[in-house]
Enzyme design. Structure first.
Site, PDB file in Angstrom:
ATOM      1  N   GLY A  41       0.976  -0.901  -0.105  1.00 33.35           N
ATOM      2  CA  GLY A  41      -0.075   0.016  -0.011  1.00 33.35           C
ATOM      3  C   GLY A  41       0.835   1.322  -0.002  1.00 33.35           C
ATOM      4  O   GLY A  41       1.988   1.344   0.385  1.00 33.35           O
ATOM      5  N   TYR A  42       0.287   2.267  -0.367  1.00 30.66           N
ATOM      6  CA  TYR A  42       0.912   3.445  -0.468  1.00 30.66           C
ATOM      7  C   TYR A  42       0.677   4.532   0.463  1.00 30.66           C
ATOM      8  O   TYR A  42      -0.555   4.939   0.530  1.00 30.66           O
ATOM      9  CB  TYR A  42       0.910   4.265  -2.001  1.00 30.66           C
ATOM     10  CG  TYR A  42       1.603   3.008  -3.013  1.00 30.66           C
ATOM     11  CD1 TYR A  42       3.101   3.270  -3.076  1.00 30.66           C
ATOM     12  CD2 TYR A  42       0.910   2.202  -3.290  1.00 30.66           C
ATOM     13  CE1 TYR A  42       3.620   2.465  -3.973  1.00 30.66           C
ATOM     14  CE2 TYR A  42       1.604   1.304  -4.230  1.00 30.66           C
ATOM     15  CZ  TYR A  42       3.045   1.210  -4.528  1.00 30.66           C
ATOM     16  OH  TYR A  42       3.535   0.362  -5.518  1.00 30.66           O
ATOM     17  N   LEU A  43       1.434   5.165   1.327  1.00 29.25           N
ATOM     18  CA  LEU A  43       1.222   6.157   2.458  1.00 29.25           C
ATOM     19  C   LEU A  43       1.198   7.470   1.397  1.00 29.25           C
ATOM     20  O   LEU A  43       0.438   8.261   1.940  1.00 29.25           O
ATOM     21  CB  LEU A  43       2.610   6.155   3.123  1.00 29.25           C
ATOM     22  CG  LEU A  43       2.540   5.085   4.311  1.00 29.25           C
ATOM     23  CD1 LEU A  43       3.739   5.122   4.918  1.00 29.25           C
ATOM     24  CD2 LEU A  43       1.100   5.235   5.119  1.00 29.25           C
ATOM     25  N   ARG A  58      -5.577   2.549  -1.237  1.00 27.70           N
ATOM     26  CA  ARG A  58      -4.236   2.647  -2.229  1.00 27.70           C
ATOM     27  C   ARG A  58      -3.325   1.366  -1.880  1.00 27.70           C
ATOM     28  O   ARG A  58      -2.366   1.598  -1.620  1.00 27.70           O
ATOM     29  CB  ARG A  58      -3.282   3.916  -1.860  1.00 27.70           C
ATOM     30  CG  ARG A  58      -4.017   5.132  -2.026  1.00 27.70           C
ATOM     31  CD  ARG A  58      -3.269   6.469  -1.606  1.00 27.70           C
ATOM     32  NE  ARG A  58      -2.726   6.673  -0.258  1.00 27.70           N
ATOM     33  CZ  ARG A  58      -3.332   6.767   0.685  1.00 27.70           C
ATOM     34  NH1 ARG A  58      -4.530   7.428   0.298  1.00 27.70           N
ATOM     35  NH2 ARG A  58      -2.746   7.139   2.008  1.00 27.70           N
TER      36      ARG A  58
END
Length: 159
Positions: A37-39, A91
């Protein structure tokens, strides 16, 4: 293993291809589930990614697009990963990765799950630019998609 071909100054050199047909020996290759996942992501290609690959967890910072990118990765404890993971909601992606030895390189075949089921890509990381240029793709590779935004993991996680 990913990272073994990392060049100086934390640069990764890799190419990405669609897979037109899975190699016959794929099931004999080492495999593991990847959840990532993307922060944070920026249109210029800067991204902060969380990844759980098997039992290993990490945070990775990447800058750039195409075959040459800056990459810095740090290992996280399971507790650190769990604390940050909720920040990636909306995400995320999930895939199964197979590590296929090829000549003196390692091909990573990713079979996507969930909303991207059916997508299969292969990534090859190189020790240097010369080896990258000389690479001859195996017969089971399809079209090269290095640098194509729609096949980037960050784009797939967002759509």
């Amino acid at each position: 293993m990913r990272g073994d071909h990392r060049t100086r100054k934390n640069r990764e050199i890799e190419r990405k291809f669609l897979v037109k047909r899975l190699p016959e020996n794929l099931k004999q290759s080492r495999s593991f589930v990847i959840e990532q996942g993307y922060l944070a992501t920026e249109s210029a290609g800067r991204q902060v990614r969380l990844r759980k690959a098997g039992n290993s967890t990490s945070l990775t910072f990447k800058v750039g697009r195409g075959s040459h990118r800056e990459e810095r990765e740090i290992k996280l404890s399971q507790k650190q990963f769990a604390a940050l993971w909720p920040g990636t909601t909306g995400r995320r992606l999930r895939k199964v990765r197979y590590e296929v030895p090829w000549e003196d390189l390692l091909i990573e075949v990713d079979i996507y799950r969930g909303r991207h089921a059916g997508l299969v890509v292969a990534e090859v990381e190189f020790p240097n630019s010369a080896r990258c240029r000389r690479f001859k793709a195996p017969w089971w590779f399809g079209r090269e998609v290095t640098g194509e935004k729609r096949y980037s993991n960050v784009r797939l996680a967002l759509t």
